[in-house]
Scaffold this motif. Structure first.
Motif, PDB file in Angstrom:
ATOM      1  N   MET A   1       0.693  -1.163  -0.190  1.00 13.73           N
ATOM      2  CA  MET A   1       0.013  -0.068   0.096  1.00 13.73           C
ATOM      3  C   MET A   1       0.699   1.243  -0.016  1.00 13.73           C
ATOM      4  N   PRO A   2       0.476   1.992  -0.498  1.00 12.85           N
ATOM      5  CA  PRO A   2       1.350   3.594  -0.796  1.00 12.85           C
ATOM      6  C   PRO A   2       1.985   3.945   0.596  1.00 12.85           C
ATOM      7  N   ILE A   3       3.137   4.524   0.559  1.00 19.14           N
ATOM      8  CA  ILE A   3       3.582   5.058   1.757  1.00 19.14           C
ATOM      9  C   ILE A   3       3.134   6.510   2.023  1.00 19.14           C
ATOM     10  N   LEU A 186      17.116  -6.509   1.025  1.00 26.32           N
ATOM     11  CA  LEU A 186      16.151  -6.331   1.985  1.00 26.32           C
ATOM     12  C   LEU A 186      14.819  -5.960   1.034  1.00 26.32           C
ATOM     13  N   ALA A 187      15.049  -5.211  -0.200  1.00 23.82           N
ATOM     14  CA  ALA A 187      14.029  -5.057  -1.148  1.00 23.82           C
ATOM     15  C   ALA A 187      13.510  -6.133  -1.643  1.00 23.82           C
ATOM     16  N   GLY A 188      14.447  -7.298  -2.096  1.00 25.82           N
ATOM     17  CA  GLY A 188      13.782  -8.386  -2.586  1.00 25.82           C
ATOM     18  C   GLY A 188      13.240  -9.378  -1.452  1.00 25.82           C
ATOM     19  N   LYS A 189      13.738  -9.330  -0.344  1.00 24.82           N
ATOM     20  CA  LYS A 189      12.875  -9.814   0.732  1.00 24.82           C
ATOM     21  C   LYS A 189      11.457  -9.310   0.932  1.00 24.82           C
ATOM     22  N   ILE A 190      11.089  -7.859   0.642  1.00 26.17           N
ATOM     23  CA  ILE A 190       9.943  -7.371   0.919  1.00 26.17           C
ATOM     24  C   ILE A 190       9.073  -7.696  -0.236  1.00 26.17           C
ATOM     25  N   GLU A 191       9.598  -7.427  -1.286  1.00 28.98           N
ATOM     26  CA  GLU A 191       8.847  -8.045  -2.726  1.00 28.98           C
ATOM     27  C   GLU A 191       8.574  -9.493  -2.706  1.00 28.98           C
ATOM     28  N   ALA A 192       9.186 -10.443  -1.885  1.00 26.76           N
ATOM     29  CA  ALA A 192       8.852 -11.725  -1.766  1.00 26.76           C
ATOM     30  C   ALA A 192       7.751 -11.774  -0.642  1.00 26.76           C
ATOM     31  N   ASP A 224       6.601   0.697  -0.779  1.00 25.23           N
ATOM     32  CA  ASP A 224       5.351   1.541  -1.320  1.00 25.23           C
ATOM     33  C   ASP A 224       4.312   0.401  -2.020  1.00 25.23           C
ATOM     34  N   GLU A 225       4.936  -0.492  -2.896  1.00 23.01           N
ATOM     35  CA  GLU A 225       4.198  -1.566  -3.446  1.00 23.01           C
ATOM     36  C   GLU A 225       3.644  -2.752  -2.974  1.00 23.01           C
ATOM     37  N   GLN A 226       4.157  -2.812  -1.549  1.00 22.05           N
ATOM     38  CA  GLN A 226       3.682  -4.087  -0.932  1.00 22.05           C
ATOM     39  C   GLN A 226       2.230  -3.642  -0.344  1.00 22.05           C
ATOM     40  N   SER A 227       1.402  -5.076  -0.075  1.00 12.61           N
ATOM     41  CA  SER A 227       0.164  -4.610   0.299  1.00 12.61           C
ATOM     42  C   SER A 227      -0.158  -5.245   1.730  1.00 12.61           C
ATOM     43  N   GLN A 228       0.976  -5.526   2.504  1.00 12.20           N
ATOM     44  CA  GLN A 228       0.555  -6.050   3.862  1.00 12.20           C
ATOM     45  C   GLN A 228       0.600  -5.079   5.015  1.00 12.20           C
ATOM     46  N   VAL A 229       1.568  -4.063   4.851  1.00 11.17           N
ATOM     47  CA  VAL A 229       1.792  -3.105   6.110  1.00 11.17           C
ATOM     48  C   VAL A 229       1.399  -1.692   5.779  1.00 11.17           C
ATOM     49  N   ILE A 230       1.014  -0.750   6.574  1.00 12.68           N
ATOM     50  CA  ILE A 230       1.022   0.517   6.326  1.00 12.68           C
ATOM     51  C   ILE A 230       2.221   0.927   6.839  1.00 12.68           C
TER      52      ILE A 230
END
Length: 304
Positions: A1-3, A186-192, A224-230
Motif C-alpha cells: 500500500m502507498p507510503i 532487503l527490497a527483494g525480501k519485501i518483494e517476496a 510502497d508497492e507491498q500490500s501487507q503493512v501501512i
C-alpha cells in the motif's frame, strides 16, 4: 500500500510525534510479537531516546522489542551471510578484473603504479550498482543502449560487465554479502512478501532517521508497492520539489509543538556570556522536566 510521508518544520517536533504515535499504538502490549506497530530507526541514539520515552510512560520493557536499528534489519529478514571486508573485497575484485580483462581481450587494462589496487575504480562503480540491485543483464542492456561502436569503449564495457558478473558469482559461492547490497537484498525480501513476518505481524511500520533515497530507491519502492503493512516515513519539510514526492503522494503534516519566543541578552565579553549561558542551562534543568540531551547550544568563536 502507498507510503505515507509525515512532515514537520523541525526534527524535535517530528521525532516527538513519531515516538508518541508509535507508543500510543503499542499501548501496554509487552509482547512477545503481534505488536500493532513497529519502528525502524537509523541509529542507537534514537533507540535510546525511544526507550527513555517509554520508561517515562511507565513501560518496563518488551519481550522481543518492537523496533530495530537499520543495522539490525538483515537479522530481522533472516539475512545471515557473513559480510566481506573492504580489503578482501578490493583484492577479490582486482583478481577478477585481471582475469576478466584477459577473457574479453581488454589489452588496455594494466596494473596501475604506486601500489594502487587494480580494479579499485570498478569497486567504486559496483558501490553504485549494488544498493539498487542492478543485475548483470540490466547493466549489459544499459551499455548496449548507448550504441557506442568505439573498440576501446566496447571492450571496456564488456570488461566491466564480466567483472561484475564474476564478482556476484564469487560472493554467492563463498556465501558472502557485500554490505553495500544490503538495501537491495532487503527490497527483494519485501518483494517476496516477507515484511510482515520480519516486523512481527505489525499493522503499521514507522521509519525515522532516513533523509534521502540515495542507494535506497528500490527498497522504498518495495515498501510502497507491498500490500501487507501501512508504512509511514518521517521527514522534515523541504523547500521546493523533493525526491520523495515522486515516491509517494500521501503526506501528513505535523504542527510545531509550541512557538518559542526569541530574546536577546547582551554581554560585555565571552566570559560573561559563557557564565550567563551556563546559568540558563542550569535553570532549565532545575525548573523544567527537560533532559540534558534535549538542550542544544550553538556556539561561536570570539575574535578580540
Amino acid at each position: 500500500m502507498p507510503i505515507t510521508l509525515v512532515r514537520s518544520e523541525n526534527t524535535h517536533c517530528l521525532w516527538s510525534h513519531c515516538k508518541d504515535s508509535f507508543l500510543d499504538q503499542i499501548g501496554t502490549n509487552t509482547g512477545p510479537g503481534d505488536y500493532p506497530s513497529f519502528l525502524w530507526v537509523t541509529n542507537r541514539n534514537l533507540r535510546d531516546s525511544l526507550l527513555e520515552c517509554a520508561q517515562s510512560r511507565g513501560l518496563k520493557g518488551w519481550l522481543g522489542p518492537p523496533f530495530r536499528t537499520w543495522n539490525e534489519l538483515p537479522e530481522s529478514f533472516g539475512i545471515n551471510q557473513q559480510s566481506i571486508g573492504q580489503l578482501t573485497r578490493q583484492l577479490l575484485i582486482s583478481t577478477i578484473s585481471s582475469r576478466a580483462a584477459q577473457k574479453v581481450d581488454f589489452v588496455h587494462y594494466q596494473k596501475p603504479r604506486h601500489g594502487i589496487l587494480p580494479g579499485r575504480i570498478l569497486d567504486r562503480l559496483f558501490g553504485e550498482l549494488l544498493p539498487e540491485g542492478i543485475s548483470v543483464d540490466n547493466l549489459e542492456k544499459g551499455f548496449e543502449s548507448l550504441k557506442i561502436t568505439n573498440d576501446f569503449v566496447e571492450k571496456r564495457n564488456r570488461w566491466i560487465v564480466e567483472t561484475y558478473k564474476q564478482y556476484l558469482e564469487a560472493l554467492d559461492t563463498k556465501n558472502l554479502r557485500d554490505t553495500r547490497a544490503t538495501n537491495s537484498i532487503l527490497a527483494g525480501k519485501i518483494e517476496a512478501g516477507e515484511l510482515s513476518v520480519a516486523i512481527g505481524n505489525a499493522e503499521t511500520l514507522h521509519i525515522y532517521g532516513t533523509t534521502n533515497l540515495q542507494g535506497k530507491q528500490r527498497l522504498f519502492r518495495a515498501l510502497d508497492e507491498q500490500s501487507q503493512v501501512i508504512v509511514k516515513i518521517y521527514l522534515t519539510k523541504e523547500e521546493g520539489e523533493s525526491e520523495w514526492d515522486a515516491l509517494s503522494t500521501k503526506t501528513e503534516y505535523v504542527e510545531p509543538l509550541e512557538n518559542h519566543s526569541t530574546s536577546i541578552h547582551l554581554t560585555a565579553n565571552a566570559e560573561k556570556e559563557a557564565n550567563w549561558l551556563a546559568s540558563k542551562i542550569k535553570e532549565i534543568l532545575i525548573t523544567t522536566q527537560s533532559e540534558p540531551h534535549e538542550i542544544a547550544v550553538i556556539s561561536r568563536d570570539f575574535i578580540n
